[in-house]
Design an enzyme around this catalytic site. Structure first.
Site, PDB file in Angstrom:
ATOM      1  N   LYS A 198       0.825  -1.190   0.000  1.00 18.20           N
ATOM      2  CA  LYS A 198       0.000   0.000   0.000  1.00 18.20           C
ATOM      3  C   LYS A 198       0.872   1.257   0.000  1.00 18.20           C
ATOM      4  O   LYS A 198       1.834   1.368   0.767  1.00 18.20           O
ATOM      5  CB  LYS A 198      -0.915   0.015   1.226  1.00 18.20           C
ATOM      6  CG  LYS A 198      -1.963  -1.085   1.231  1.00 18.20           C
ATOM      7  CD  LYS A 198      -3.037  -0.853   0.193  1.00 18.20           C
ATOM      8  CE  LYS A 198      -4.179  -1.836   0.345  1.00 18.20           C
ATOM      9  NZ  LYS A 198      -5.275  -1.585  -0.622  1.00 18.20           N
ATOM     10  N   LYS A 205     -13.832  -6.882  -7.001  1.00 17.45           N
ATOM     11  CA  LYS A 205     -14.125  -7.210  -5.609  1.00 17.45           C
ATOM     12  C   LYS A 205     -15.606  -7.551  -5.494  1.00 17.45           C
ATOM     13  O   LYS A 205     -16.462  -6.764  -5.913  1.00 17.45           O
ATOM     14  CB  LYS A 205     -13.761  -6.050  -4.679  1.00 17.45           C
ATOM     15  CG  LYS A 205     -12.262  -5.852  -4.522  1.00 17.45           C
ATOM     16  CD  LYS A 205     -11.952  -4.696  -3.596  1.00 17.45           C
ATOM     17  CE  LYS A 205     -10.433  -4.551  -3.422  1.00 17.45           C
ATOM     18  NZ  LYS A 205     -10.075  -3.311  -2.694  1.00 17.45           N
ATOM     19  N   GLU A 221      -1.894   0.055  -8.733  1.00 19.57           N
ATOM     20  CA  GLU A 221      -3.351   0.005  -8.677  1.00 19.57           C
ATOM     21  C   GLU A 221      -3.933   1.353  -8.272  1.00 19.57           C
ATOM     22  O   GLU A 221      -3.444   1.991  -7.340  1.00 19.57           O
ATOM     23  CB  GLU A 221      -3.732  -1.073  -7.654  1.00 19.57           C
ATOM     24  CG  GLU A 221      -5.191  -1.411  -7.562  1.00 19.57           C
ATOM     25  CD  GLU A 221      -5.415  -2.563  -6.580  1.00 19.57           C
ATOM     26  OE1 GLU A 221      -6.538  -2.672  -6.057  1.00 19.57           O
ATOM     27  OE2 GLU A 221      -4.473  -3.347  -6.343  1.00 19.57           O
ATOM     28  N   ASP A 226      -9.296  -0.152  -9.491  1.00 19.74           N
ATOM     29  CA  ASP A 226     -10.021  -0.865  -8.442  1.00 19.74           C
ATOM     30  C   ASP A 226     -11.284  -0.109  -8.073  1.00 19.74           C
ATOM     31  O   ASP A 226     -12.383  -0.469  -8.486  1.00 19.74           O
ATOM     32  CB  ASP A 226      -9.116  -1.051  -7.220  1.00 19.74           C
ATOM     33  CG  ASP A 226      -9.824  -1.690  -6.034  1.00 19.74           C
ATOM     34  OD1 ASP A 226     -10.994  -2.106  -6.178  1.00 19.74           O
ATOM     35  OD2 ASP A 226      -9.219  -1.777  -4.946  1.00 19.74           O
ATOM     36  N   ASP A 282      -0.393  -0.405  -4.534  1.00 21.77           N
ATOM     37  CA  ASP A 282      -1.759   0.111  -4.577  1.00 21.77           C
ATOM     38  C   ASP A 282      -1.783   1.506  -3.967  1.00 21.77           C
ATOM     39  O   ASP A 282      -1.560   1.674  -2.765  1.00 21.77           O
ATOM     40  CB  ASP A 282      -2.681  -0.828  -3.802  1.00 21.77           C
ATOM     41  CG  ASP A 282      -4.142  -0.409  -3.875  1.00 21.77           C
ATOM     42  OD1 ASP A 282      -4.446   0.594  -4.555  1.00 21.77           O
ATOM     43  OD2 ASP A 282      -4.985  -1.086  -3.253  1.00 21.77           O
TER      44      ASP A 282
END
Length: 359
Positions: free
Chosen positions: A162, A267, A216, A243, A190
């Site tokens: 992250k 997701k 991402e 995403d 991400d």
């Protein structure tokens, strides 16, 4: 076969520690479990893991919506998955995690009725999925320590890191992680909407030097034009993934038309379950985009469903289904679904989800 009863219960398991991403801190992992029972005695399990800044739902609003679905589903044919989504969409717009819980439970019932694991029900043949594990935002040194632990103690070969708050800290953390784990470990990052086009273009060459596979969601979820611009201007080997921009098949169609990404992160909690997740994967397949299945702070019920989708769809080549490992004790206590050795998940050859749990 008809639905005769729907039961909803809260599932709680404490996280080992708060999990920080660019747009917030995740401190709890409460979710809702749904059990749908039929007149043939077959039941299915589903799970809803709402998170306000992604799905627009809270635990409280999600429960209210699930109660509406529970009343509407009595007497419904659980094998009619398309009809189930039409019914839920007619009751309320969006609310992806609430819809996901019912969707997964219906697939669990269908798998049990047909004596097939869900991944085979969806068209898959290979039960083995290679999964990553995620490192939250912290000091670069603590992120490096986490990477070493995941690789050398827990056996993971793919790390998702992250980033997105401070580009300088991001690059330092990634440099330290690459130095620590070596060149054979795959890394992807991400940004969780934390960059703009200019910042992303500045860091991408360094990402390439660090052999980062993909980055991402650099930009805000709504900025499809910016994502298309970034795709056009990216001259590095680093792939770009969306995403938070991809909630529905319509989002995937829009992103494909504008050529916004190399990858979509599906997701189940965003899109409403396996039925719509499979539709996004099919759109990606048709337009030459690859996919990853990711997760929220979910337990093993919906994680098994997500891994099953990875195993079933050709366009889905990556898996980020790791949230159940961030509970205290490295597990959520739910048995079944799949076996795991490091980052290699093997779905069980049991009907439905193969989850050994009742509520």
């Amino acid at each position: 076969m008809k639905i005769t009863d729907v039961k909803i219960e809260k599932f709680s398991a404490p996280l080992s520690e708060p999990f920080r991403v660019a747009f917030g801190v995740i401190e709890d992992s409460d979710s809702w479990t749904v059990k749908i029972t039929t007149d043939e005695g077959i039941y299915g399990l589903g799970s809803a893991a709402p998170i306000g800044f992604v799905t627009g739902e809270t635990m409280e609003t999600c429960y209210l919506v699930m109660k509406m679905f529970a009343e509407a589903f009595i007497g419904f044919d659980p094998m009619d998955i398309a009809g189930a989504h039409k019914l839920m969409d007619s009751i309320i717009y969006s609310n992806g995690s609430a819809k996901c819980a019912f969707d997964i439970a219906l697939y669990d019932i269908m798998g049990k009725k047909k004596n097939l694991p869900v991944y085979k029900l969806l068209g898959g043949t290979d039960p083995v999925v290679h999964n990553d594990i995620t490192i939250g935002i912290d000091t670069p040194e603590k992120m490096q320590a986490a990477a070493k632990r995941f690789v050398f103690e827990k056996g993971f070969r793919i790390l998702k890191i992250k980033i997105g708050i401070n580009p300088e800290d991001d690059l330092r953390a990634l440099t330290l992680i690459r130095e620590a784990v070596g060149e054979d470990i795959r890394l992807r990052v991400d940004a969780n909407q934390g960059y703009n086009v200019e910042t992303a273009l500045e860091v991408l060459p360094t990402f390439e030097k660090l052999h980062i596979d993909a980055v991402e969601q650099c930009l805000p979820w709504w900025d499809f034009d910016g994502a298309a611009e970034l795709m056009q201007k990216n001259t590095t080997s680093v792939k770009l993934m969306l995403d938070e921009s991809i909630h529905t098949p319509y989002d995937a169609q829009r992103a494909s038309k504008l050529h916004c990404a190399d990858y979509y992160n599906i997701k189940l909690m965003k899109c409403g379950g396996l039925y719509t997740g499979a539709q996004i994967a099919d759109i990606a397949q048709e337009t030459g985009v690859k996919c990853m299945v990711g997760c929220m702070q979910e337990n093993k019920i919906s994680i098994t469903a997500g891994v099953s989708l990875v195993a079933a769809k050709q366009a889905i080549v990556e898996a980020d289904c790791d949230s159940f490992m961030f509970f205290k004790g490295d597990d959520d206590g739910i048995a079944g679904g799949f076996d795991r050795k490091g980052g290699i998940f093997t779905l069980l050859d049991k009907p439905g989800l193969g989850i050994d749990m009742d509520i």
